[in-house]
Design a protein around this motif. Sequence first.
Motif, PDB file in Angstrom:
ATOM      1  N   PHE A   1     -71.557  49.651  43.420  1.00 30.68           N
ATOM      2  CA  PHE A   1     -71.598  48.603  42.661  1.00 30.68           C
ATOM      3  C   PHE A   1     -71.019  48.756  41.471  1.00 30.68           C
ATOM      4  O   PHE A   1     -70.138  47.623  40.742  1.00 30.68           O
ATOM      5  N   GLU A   2     -71.350  49.576  40.716  1.00 35.25           N
ATOM      6  CA  GLU A   2     -70.567  50.059  38.942  1.00 35.25           C
ATOM      7  C   GLU A   2     -69.111  49.974  39.395  1.00 35.25           C
ATOM      8  O   GLU A   2     -68.463  49.603  38.547  1.00 35.25           O
ATOM      9  N   LEU A   3     -68.773  51.022  40.332  1.00 39.31           N
ATOM     10  CA  LEU A   3     -67.334  50.915  40.489  1.00 39.31           C
ATOM     11  C   LEU A   3     -66.599  49.807  40.900  1.00 39.31           C
ATOM     12  O   LEU A   3     -65.534  49.719  40.248  1.00 39.31           O
ATOM     13  N   CYS A   4     -67.068  48.840  41.587  1.00 45.36           N
ATOM     14  CA  CYS A   4     -66.651  47.713  42.013  1.00 45.36           C
ATOM     15  C   CYS A   4     -66.424  46.935  40.499  1.00 45.36           C
ATOM     16  O   CYS A   4     -65.280  46.277  40.299  1.00 45.36           O
ATOM     17  N   GLN A   5     -67.355  46.953  39.871  1.00 46.92           N
ATOM     18  CA  GLN A   5     -67.343  46.134  38.508  1.00 46.92           C
ATOM     19  C   GLN A   5     -66.160  46.603  37.713  1.00 46.92           C
ATOM     20  O   GLN A   5     -65.493  45.713  36.828  1.00 46.92           O
ATOM     21  N   GLN A   6     -65.999  48.053  37.453  1.00 47.13           N
ATOM     22  CA  GLN A   6     -65.097  48.532  36.678  1.00 47.13           C
ATOM     23  C   GLN A   6     -63.531  48.516  37.217  1.00 47.13           C
ATOM     24  O   GLN A   6     -62.964  48.073  36.554  1.00 47.13           O
TER      25      GLN A   6
ATOM     26  N   THR B   1     -53.431  55.280  19.414  1.00 47.54           N
ATOM     27  CA  THR B   1     -53.534  54.313  20.052  1.00 47.54           C
ATOM     28  C   THR B   1     -55.142  53.909  20.588  1.00 47.54           C
ATOM     29  O   THR B   1     -55.647  52.744  20.496  1.00 47.54           O
ATOM     30  N   ALA B   2     -55.758  55.097  21.040  1.00 47.06           N
ATOM     31  CA  ALA B   2     -57.102  54.830  21.563  1.00 47.06           C
ATOM     32  C   ALA B   2     -57.963  54.309  20.358  1.00 47.06           C
ATOM     33  O   ALA B   2     -58.945  53.397  20.539  1.00 47.06           O
ATOM     34  N   GLU B   3     -57.864  54.851  19.213  1.00 48.78           N
ATOM     35  CA  GLU B   3     -58.666  54.557  17.851  1.00 48.78           C
ATOM     36  C   GLU B   3     -58.247  53.036  17.604  1.00 48.78           C
ATOM     37  O   GLU B   3     -59.135  52.393  17.152  1.00 48.78           O
ATOM     38  N   GLY B   4     -56.922  52.797  17.792  1.00 53.22           N
ATOM     39  CA  GLY B   4     -56.741  51.329  17.241  1.00 53.22           C
ATOM     40  C   GLY B   4     -57.335  50.380  18.263  1.00 53.22           C
ATOM     41  O   GLY B   4     -57.708  49.340  17.807  1.00 53.22           O
ATOM     42  N   LYS B   5     -57.183  50.644  19.746  1.00 51.62           N
ATOM     43  CA  LYS B   5     -58.055  49.659  20.565  1.00 51.62           C
ATOM     44  C   LYS B   5     -59.366  49.663  20.213  1.00 51.62           C
ATOM     45  O   LYS B   5     -59.974  48.559  20.390  1.00 51.62           O
ATOM     46  N   LEU B   6     -60.046  50.790  19.958  1.00 54.99           N
ATOM     47  CA  LEU B   6     -61.302  50.462  19.943  1.00 54.99           C
ATOM     48  C   LEU B   6     -61.727  49.957  18.532  1.00 54.99           C
ATOM     49  O   LEU B   6     -62.683  49.048  18.650  1.00 54.99           O
ATOM     50  N   LEU B   7     -60.980  50.043  17.631  1.00 53.71           N
ATOM     51  CA  LEU B   7     -61.369  49.225  16.177  1.00 53.71           C
ATOM     52  C   LEU B   7     -60.989  47.964  16.539  1.00 53.71           C
ATOM     53  O   LEU B   7     -61.847  46.968  16.022  1.00 53.71           O
ATOM     54  N   GLN B   8     -59.950  47.557  17.177  1.00 55.14           N
ATOM     55  CA  GLN B   8     -59.802  45.984  17.578  1.00 55.14           C
ATOM     56  C   GLN B   8     -60.766  45.415  18.401  1.00 55.14           C
ATOM     57  O   GLN B   8     -61.463  44.137  17.894  1.00 55.14           O
ATOM     58  N   VAL B   9     -61.298  46.098  19.123  1.00 58.22           N
ATOM     59  CA  VAL B   9     -62.608  45.716  19.907  1.00 58.22           C
ATOM     60  C   VAL B   9     -63.649  45.172  18.845  1.00 58.22           C
ATOM     61  O   VAL B   9     -64.421  44.294  19.064  1.00 58.22           O
ATOM     62  N   LEU B  10     -64.143  46.351  17.998  1.00 54.75           N
ATOM     63  CA  LEU B  10     -65.039  46.213  17.376  1.00 54.75           C
ATOM     64  C   LEU B  10     -65.050  45.215  16.313  1.00 54.75           C
ATOM     65  O   LEU B  10     -65.723  44.447  15.962  1.00 54.75           O
ATOM     66  N   LEU B  11     -63.710  44.859  15.809  1.00 56.13           N
ATOM     67  CA  LEU B  11     -63.418  43.733  14.955  1.00 56.13           C
ATOM     68  C   LEU B  11     -63.420  42.424  15.442  1.00 56.13           C
ATOM     69  O   LEU B  11     -63.549  41.368  14.913  1.00 56.13           O
TER      70      LEU B  11
ATOM     71  N   LEU C   1     -67.968  49.213  25.991  1.00 58.32           N
ATOM     72  CA  LEU C   1     -66.489  49.847  24.997  1.00 58.32           C
ATOM     73  C   LEU C   1     -65.468  50.415  25.887  1.00 58.32           C
ATOM     74  O   LEU C   1     -64.219  50.043  25.809  1.00 58.32           O
ATOM     75  N   VAL C   2     -66.084  51.146  26.938  1.00 55.89           N
ATOM     76  CA  VAL C   2     -65.193  51.658  27.971  1.00 55.89           C
ATOM     77  C   VAL C   2     -64.562  50.758  28.657  1.00 55.89           C
ATOM     78  O   VAL C   2     -63.142  50.717  28.853  1.00 55.89           O
ATOM     79  N   ASP C   3     -64.923  49.606  29.200  1.00 58.13           N
ATOM     80  CA  ASP C   3     -64.725  48.532  29.796  1.00 58.13           C
ATOM     81  C   ASP C   3     -63.661  47.758  28.961  1.00 58.13           C
ATOM     82  O   ASP C   3     -62.455  47.453  29.660  1.00 58.13           O
ATOM     83  N   LEU C   4     -63.882  47.627  27.770  1.00 60.12           N
ATOM     84  CA  LEU C   4     -63.078  46.675  26.899  1.00 60.12           C
ATOM     85  C   LEU C   4     -61.821  47.497  26.219  1.00 60.12           C
ATOM     86  O   LEU C   4     -60.805  46.842  26.076  1.00 60.12           O
ATOM     87  N   THR C   5     -61.851  48.682  26.382  1.00 58.83           N
ATOM     88  CA  THR C   5     -60.798  49.614  25.884  1.00 58.83           C
ATOM     89  C   THR C   5     -59.751  50.339  26.597  1.00 58.83           C
ATOM     90  O   THR C   5     -58.664  50.784  26.526  1.00 58.83           O
ATOM     91  N   ALA C   6     -60.427  50.579  28.082  1.00 60.05           N
ATOM     92  CA  ALA C   6     -59.712  51.262  28.894  1.00 60.05           C
ATOM     93  C   ALA C   6     -58.452  50.463  29.639  1.00 60.05           C
ATOM     94  O   ALA C   6     -58.656  49.301  30.002  1.00 60.05           O
TER      95      ALA C   6
ATOM     96  N   SER D   1     -56.265  54.492  33.250  1.00 55.52           N
ATOM     97  CA  SER D   1     -56.904  55.739  32.432  1.00 55.52           C
ATOM     98  C   SER D   1     -58.279  55.677  32.841  1.00 55.52           C
ATOM     99  O   SER D   1     -58.953  54.641  33.666  1.00 55.52           O
ATOM    100  N   ASP D   2     -59.048  56.591  32.664  1.00 57.94           N
ATOM    101  CA  ASP D   2     -60.510  57.119  33.209  1.00 57.94           C
ATOM    102  C   ASP D   2     -61.171  57.498  31.731  1.00 57.94           C
ATOM    103  O   ASP D   2     -61.361  58.779  31.795  1.00 57.94           O
ATOM    104  N   ILE D   3     -61.585  56.600  30.859  1.00 58.52           N
ATOM    105  CA  ILE D   3     -62.321  57.018  29.520  1.00 58.52           C
ATOM    106  C   ILE D   3     -63.725  57.214  29.966  1.00 58.52           C
ATOM    107  O   ILE D   3     -64.576  56.430  30.598  1.00 58.52           O
ATOM    108  N   SER D   4     -64.497  58.162  29.303  1.00 62.15           N
ATOM    109  CA  SER D   4     -65.895  58.551  29.403  1.00 62.15           C
ATOM    110  C   SER D   4     -66.326  57.973  28.343  1.00 62.15           C
ATOM    111  O   SER D   4     -65.766  57.799  27.211  1.00 62.15           O
ATOM    112  N   GLU D   5     -67.835  57.909  28.533  1.00 59.28           N
ATOM    113  CA  GLU D   5     -68.785  57.376  27.233  1.00 59.28           C
ATOM    114  C   GLU D   5     -68.615  58.452  26.239  1.00 59.28           C
ATOM    115  O   GLU D   5     -68.807  58.118  24.939  1.00 59.28           O
ATOM    116  N   ARG D   6     -68.135  59.971  26.705  1.00 62.46           N
ATOM    117  CA  ARG D   6     -68.203  60.750  25.514  1.00 62.46           C
ATOM    118  C   ARG D   6     -67.122  60.621  24.794  1.00 62.46           C
ATOM    119  O   ARG D   6     -66.872  60.998  23.707  1.00 62.46           O
TER     120      ARG D   6
END
Length: 250
Positions: free
Chosen positions: A69-74, A174-184, A196-201, A205-210
């Motif tokens: 179910f979670e994979l489907c959402q991703q 690139t990853a930091e820029g995407k993350l900051l833009q999402v936060l802004l 944050l994974v869903d909004l920036t990936a 890509s396969d970004i982890s929470e870590r």
Amino acid sequence: MPATQPLPAPRVLVVDDHRKIRDPLATYLRRHGFEVRTAADAAGLWQLLKQQDFDVAVLDVMLPDGDGFELCQQLHRRCNLPVILLTARDTTADRVRGLDLGADDYLTKPFEPRELVARLNSVLRRHQATQARAKATPTEPAASPRRYRFAGWQFCASTATLSRAGREPVRLSTAEGKLLQVLLEHPHVSLSRQRLVDLTAAQDSDISERAIDRQVSRLRRKLDHDGHGAELLRTLWGSGYLLAADVDLE
């Protein structure tokens, strides 16, 4: 008249941890004109998605390393990939949950392979019609580069550059820029790591929470002015992260 080029075979990704289901199903689908790749788990799914694009995924709900179910959402959020869920649980709650999370159809095991073929063709027709309508809709003019002002900082999204009076500009990855833009885009809002994974990936890509934690730490260091980096980009234990600043968009 030139010969008509044959349409390419629809590309199907079958994900099921039971080999006795996965392999015969792939063989059957190939006989019916589909190009098929298979994976036994979520890790294999993401690896194949990095290698090539697919037109539809057939996804088992119960996998050894992930909840279907979670994979489907991703998949819905990151790739806009149509998904048909396979499950041994035939309950209304499960069907509704799967459809709410973005599944395009739902089959209960055991099932007739020819029924899956019919549902695959139906899902592909609907998806192609949706894409055709989207292409026919006039697109808006490209937006000008976005610049954000917050807490004495200015961030240019097009160049991923942070600047502040009296300091040299800082270029973000690139990853930091995407993350900051999402936060802004979500000031004073608690965003979970998974959100944050869903909004920036990106799609491939396969970004982890870590990885999100590492990017937040790096951003915090670059935003640290007079020792206030942690106050600006806050950790909310058990909840996620929050940008504690008013944001103006130029």
